[in-house]
Scaffold this motif. Sequence first.
Motif, PDB file in Angstrom:
ATOM      1  N   GLU A  41      54.703  15.018  33.166  1.00 27.53           N
ATOM      2  CA  GLU A  41      53.395  14.458  33.478  1.00 27.53           C
ATOM      3  C   GLU A  41      52.569  15.367  34.397  1.00 27.53           C
ATOM      4  OE1 GLU A  41      54.341  10.542  35.011  1.00 27.53           O
ATOM      5  OE2 GLU A  41      54.307   9.744  32.983  1.00 27.53           O
ATOM      6  N   GLU A  42      51.243  15.143  34.348  1.00 29.11           N
ATOM      7  CA  GLU A  42      50.284  15.872  35.190  1.00 29.11           C
ATOM      8  C   GLU A  42      50.509  17.377  35.103  1.00 29.11           C
ATOM      9  OE1 GLU A  42      50.537  14.228  39.106  1.00 29.11           O
ATOM     10  OE2 GLU A  42      49.383  12.457  38.562  1.00 29.11           O
ATOM     11  N   LEU A  43      50.640  17.868  33.876  1.00 24.85           N
ATOM     12  CA  LEU A  43      50.927  19.289  33.693  1.00 24.85           C
ATOM     13  C   LEU A  43      49.788  20.177  34.162  1.00 24.85           C
ATOM     14  CD1 LEU A  43      52.828  19.486  30.285  1.00 24.85           C
ATOM     15  CD2 LEU A  43      53.716  19.736  32.599  1.00 24.85           C
ATOM     16  N   GLN A  44      48.588  19.620  34.255  1.00 24.87           N
ATOM     17  CA  GLN A  44      47.479  20.427  34.771  1.00 24.87           C
ATOM     18  C   GLN A  44      47.709  20.824  36.223  1.00 24.87           C
ATOM     19  OE1 GLN A  44      47.263  17.245  33.974  1.00 24.87           O
ATOM     20  NE2 GLN A  44      46.324  16.108  35.640  1.00 24.87           N
ATOM     21  N   ASN A  45      48.654  20.163  36.895  1.00 27.92           N
ATOM     22  CA  ASN A  45      48.981  20.500  38.282  1.00 27.92           C
ATOM     23  C   ASN A  45      50.231  21.364  38.408  1.00 27.92           C
ATOM     24  OD1 ASN A  45      46.826  18.907  39.183  1.00 27.92           O
ATOM     25  ND2 ASN A  45      48.098  17.071  39.228  1.00 27.92           N
ATOM     26  N   HIS A  46      50.974  21.527  37.302  1.00 25.38           N
ATOM     27  CA  HIS A  46      52.260  22.230  37.375  1.00 25.38           C
ATOM     28  C   HIS A  46      52.370  23.436  36.453  1.00 25.38           C
ATOM     29  CE1 HIS A  46      53.751  18.919  39.810  1.00 25.38           C
ATOM     30  NE2 HIS A  46      53.400  18.059  38.877  1.00 25.38           N
ATOM     31  N   CYS A  47      51.483  23.552  35.496  1.00 27.02           N
ATOM     32  CA  CYS A  47      51.596  24.600  34.480  1.00 27.02           C
ATOM     33  C   CYS A  47      50.278  25.376  34.411  1.00 27.02           C
ATOM     34  CB  CYS A  47      51.923  23.971  33.128  1.00 27.02           C
ATOM     35  SG  CYS A  47      52.008  25.141  31.757  1.00 27.02           S
ATOM     36  N   PRO A  48      50.256  26.649  34.766  1.00 26.50           N
ATOM     37  CA  PRO A  48      48.997  27.408  34.771  1.00 26.50           C
ATOM     38  C   PRO A  48      48.286  27.431  33.426  1.00 26.50           C
ATOM     39  CG  PRO A  48      50.708  28.615  35.942  1.00 26.50           C
ATOM     40  CD  PRO A  48      51.382  27.445  35.284  1.00 26.50           C
ATOM     41  N   GLU A  49      49.057  27.561  32.341  1.00 25.10           N
ATOM     42  CA  GLU A  49      48.430  27.618  31.015  1.00 25.10           C
ATOM     43  C   GLU A  49      47.713  26.308  30.694  1.00 25.10           C
ATOM     44  OE1 GLU A  49      52.269  30.133  30.793  1.00 25.10           O
ATOM     45  OE2 GLU A  49      51.614  28.249  31.710  1.00 25.10           O
ATOM     46  N   VAL A  50      48.381  25.188  30.944  1.00 21.77           N
ATOM     47  CA  VAL A  50      47.768  23.881  30.699  1.00 21.77           C
ATOM     48  C   VAL A  50      46.616  23.650  31.660  1.00 21.77           C
ATOM     49  CG1 VAL A  50      48.153  21.386  30.721  1.00 21.77           C
ATOM     50  CG2 VAL A  50      49.874  22.902  29.724  1.00 21.77           C
ATOM     51  N   SER A  51      46.769  24.096  32.895  1.00 20.24           N
ATOM     52  CA  SER A  51      45.718  23.933  33.894  1.00 20.24           C
ATOM     53  C   SER A  51      44.418  24.586  33.454  1.00 20.24           C
ATOM     54  CB  SER A  51      46.182  24.520  35.230  1.00 20.24           C
ATOM     55  OG  SER A  51      45.162  24.456  36.197  1.00 20.24           O
ATOM     56  N   ARG A  52      44.497  25.789  32.937  1.00 20.78           N
ATOM     57  CA  ARG A  52      43.287  26.491  32.492  1.00 20.78           C
ATOM     58  C   ARG A  52      42.656  25.770  31.302  1.00 20.78           C
ATOM     59  NH1 ARG A  52      46.543  30.908  34.032  1.00 20.78           N
ATOM     60  NH2 ARG A  52      47.390  31.176  31.941  1.00 20.78           N
ATOM     61  N   PHE A  53      43.489  25.315  30.375  1.00 24.10           N
ATOM     62  CA  PHE A  53      42.970  24.599  29.206  1.00 24.10           C
ATOM     63  C   PHE A  53      42.317  23.289  29.621  1.00 24.10           C
ATOM     64  CE2 PHE A  53      43.597  21.606  25.647  1.00 24.10           C
ATOM     65  CZ  PHE A  53      42.853  22.264  24.673  1.00 24.10           C
ATOM     66  N   ALA A  54      42.966  22.542  30.520  1.00 28.43           N
ATOM     67  CA  ALA A  54      42.419  21.261  30.974  1.00 28.43           C
ATOM     68  C   ALA A  54      41.079  21.458  31.663  1.00 28.43           C
ATOM     69  CB  ALA A  54      43.409  20.567  31.909  1.00 28.43           C
ATOM     70  N   ALA A  55      40.956  22.523  32.441  1.00 26.65           N
ATOM     71  CA  ALA A  55      39.694  22.786  33.130  1.00 26.65           C
ATOM     72  C   ALA A  55      38.577  23.069  32.134  1.00 26.65           C
ATOM     73  CB  ALA A  55      39.860  23.967  34.087  1.00 26.65           C
ATOM     74  N   GLU A  56      38.896  23.775  31.054  1.00 31.03           N
ATOM     75  CA  GLU A  56      37.892  24.057  30.027  1.00 31.03           C
ATOM     76  C   GLU A  56      37.492  22.784  29.279  1.00 31.03           C
ATOM     77  OE1 GLU A  56      36.083  26.857  28.931  1.00 31.03           O
ATOM     78  OE2 GLU A  56      36.640  27.336  30.989  1.00 31.03           O
ATOM     79  N   VAL A  57      38.478  21.953  28.939  1.00 29.13           N
ATOM     80  CA  VAL A  57      38.181  20.688  28.259  1.00 29.13           C
ATOM     81  C   VAL A  57      37.309  19.806  29.151  1.00 29.13           C
ATOM     82  CG1 VAL A  57      39.201  18.540  27.390  1.00 29.13           C
ATOM     83  CG2 VAL A  57      40.226  20.729  26.795  1.00 29.13           C
ATOM     84  N   ALA A  58      37.624  19.772  30.447  1.00 30.20           N
ATOM     85  CA  ALA A  58      36.832  18.972  31.384  1.00 30.20           C
ATOM     86  C   ALA A  58      35.397  19.486  31.454  1.00 30.20           C
ATOM     87  CB  ALA A  58      37.478  19.002  32.768  1.00 30.20           C
ATOM     88  N   ARG A  59      35.236  20.797  31.465  1.00 34.77           N
ATOM     89  CA  ARG A  59      33.889  21.375  31.524  1.00 34.77           C
ATOM     90  C   ARG A  59      33.092  21.037  30.265  1.00 34.77           C
ATOM     91  NH1 ARG A  59      31.425  25.552  29.419  1.00 34.77           N
ATOM     92  NH2 ARG A  59      33.328  26.301  28.422  1.00 34.77           N
ATOM     93  N   GLU A  60      33.734  21.093  29.111  1.00 34.90           N
ATOM     94  CA  GLU A  60      33.036  20.849  27.850  1.00 34.90           C
ATOM     95  C   GLU A  60      32.754  19.370  27.597  1.00 34.90           C
ATOM     96  OE1 GLU A  60      34.946  24.721  25.488  1.00 34.90           O
ATOM     97  OE2 GLU A  60      35.417  22.685  24.836  1.00 34.90           O
ATOM     98  N   SER A  61      33.632  18.493  28.085  1.00 36.51           N
ATOM     99  CA  SER A  61      33.486  17.057  27.816  1.00 36.51           C
ATOM    100  C   SER A  61      32.777  16.310  28.936  1.00 36.51           C
ATOM    101  CB  SER A  61      34.862  16.429  27.583  1.00 36.51           C
ATOM    102  OG  SER A  61      35.638  16.464  28.773  1.00 36.51           O
ATOM    103  N   GLY A  62      32.843  16.851  30.165  1.00 30.31           N
ATOM    104  CA  GLY A  62      32.307  16.125  31.314  1.00 30.31           C
ATOM    105  C   GLY A  62      33.260  15.085  31.852  1.00 30.31           C
ATOM    106  N   TYR A  63      34.482  15.025  31.300  1.00 35.36           N
ATOM    107  CA  TYR A  63      35.479  14.052  31.731  1.00 35.36           C
ATOM    108  C   TYR A  63      36.667  14.764  32.364  1.00 35.36           C
ATOM    109  CZ  TYR A  63      33.092  10.686  28.650  1.00 35.36           C
ATOM    110  OH  TYR A  63      32.166   9.873  28.052  1.00 35.36           O
ATOM    111  N   GLU A  64      37.326  14.070  33.276  1.00 37.97           N
ATOM    112  CA  GLU A  64      38.559  14.596  33.849  1.00 37.97           C
ATOM    113  C   GLU A  64      39.645  14.616  32.780  1.00 37.97           C
ATOM    114  OE1 GLU A  64      41.721  13.524  37.447  1.00 37.97           O
ATOM    115  OE2 GLU A  64      40.096  12.145  36.920  1.00 37.97           O
ATOM    116  N   ALA A  65      40.389  15.723  32.707  1.00 35.63           N
ATOM    117  CA  ALA A  65      41.440  15.864  31.702  1.00 35.63           C
ATOM    118  C   ALA A  65      42.813  15.741  32.348  1.00 35.63           C
ATOM    119  CB  ALA A  65      41.310  17.201  30.984  1.00 35.63           C
ATOM    120  N   ASP A  66      43.661  14.913  31.765  1.00 39.08           N
ATOM    121  CA  ASP A  66      45.024  14.711  32.250  1.00 39.08           C
ATOM    122  C   ASP A  66      45.988  15.035  31.113  1.00 39.08           C
ATOM    123  OD1 ASP A  66      46.914  13.525  34.353  1.00 39.08           O
ATOM    124  OD2 ASP A  66      47.392  12.332  32.587  1.00 39.08           O
TER     125      ASP A  66
END
Length: 308
Positions: free
Chosen positions: A100-125
Amino acid sequence: MESLLRLVDDLQVLETSWESEPFVSTGLGDFGDVFSLEIAERLIHSSLPMTAVRLFRNGEKLPPERVLRNRGSNPRNREKLADGTKIAEQVAGGATLTLEELQNHCPEVSRFAAEVARESGYEADCTAFLTPPRARGAAPHFDLVGIFLRQVYGSKRWRVSAPVRRLPSRALAVDPSAVGAPVLDVVLKEGECLYLPRGFVHVGDTTDEPSLHLSVGLRGITWESVLHSLLSGATEQFEELREVLPPAFSDLDRAALYRERAEILSRHLSDIDWSRVPLSPLRSPQPPPAPPHPTLTTALHHPPGENA
């Protein structure tokens, strides 16, 4: 919209289906730079906190103590960490592993989640699910956010039913007798992704091969949150809305008081310039993407005081 196009094959379909109906996207290509079986292997042996690890078997959650690392009797060893070897043993025994919460533990997922959040305007988990062949992890359930199930390895059969209650705002156990026939029954393969609006009941079972998928949940802002914020603003402006209700011994006309306060709130809402209502304070900030792992060699030869 490059990141979203790694979850869906048609943004227009996503727009028309948003919060209303599930659909499957195919031909999405490789996802190994975001998540893979090798990355999952690395993570379970990286001293993950126990809060990031869960295990299920046949719909039942397993006791976390089964994968707890033995850290001896030193009183300083208070943080509970997961043991990668014990995790692998549980998976070999038929358990589904959830990271769980891989955006906090995995750099690859973290970068992807940040991009999805930027494109959608929603927090990505982001959460990963690894399930051995012919097994079921979590029991039938629904999520409180819209999710994308991106198949990374192997395959998994998903049966999706309409919500028992549309657009739920709190988690409830699913009553099997209240769940209708599946509106979608699909085997998800590598390179495919299933979008599930919040509230849709779903359950996944592996086929004769194992499965690894990454769940990307988008946490948006509900109108309930907006109205709560506006009500807080009204109470700051009108002292009448900060008064306590009259005591039991009071002979005041309570119905008249309710009407007066409702009229105050109604006037406040009617005077608002809705185009200027800020939504950003209502959003939970998305953590910044984790930087790539630096090497010790680079660190040792890095001049003191020089920015990395």
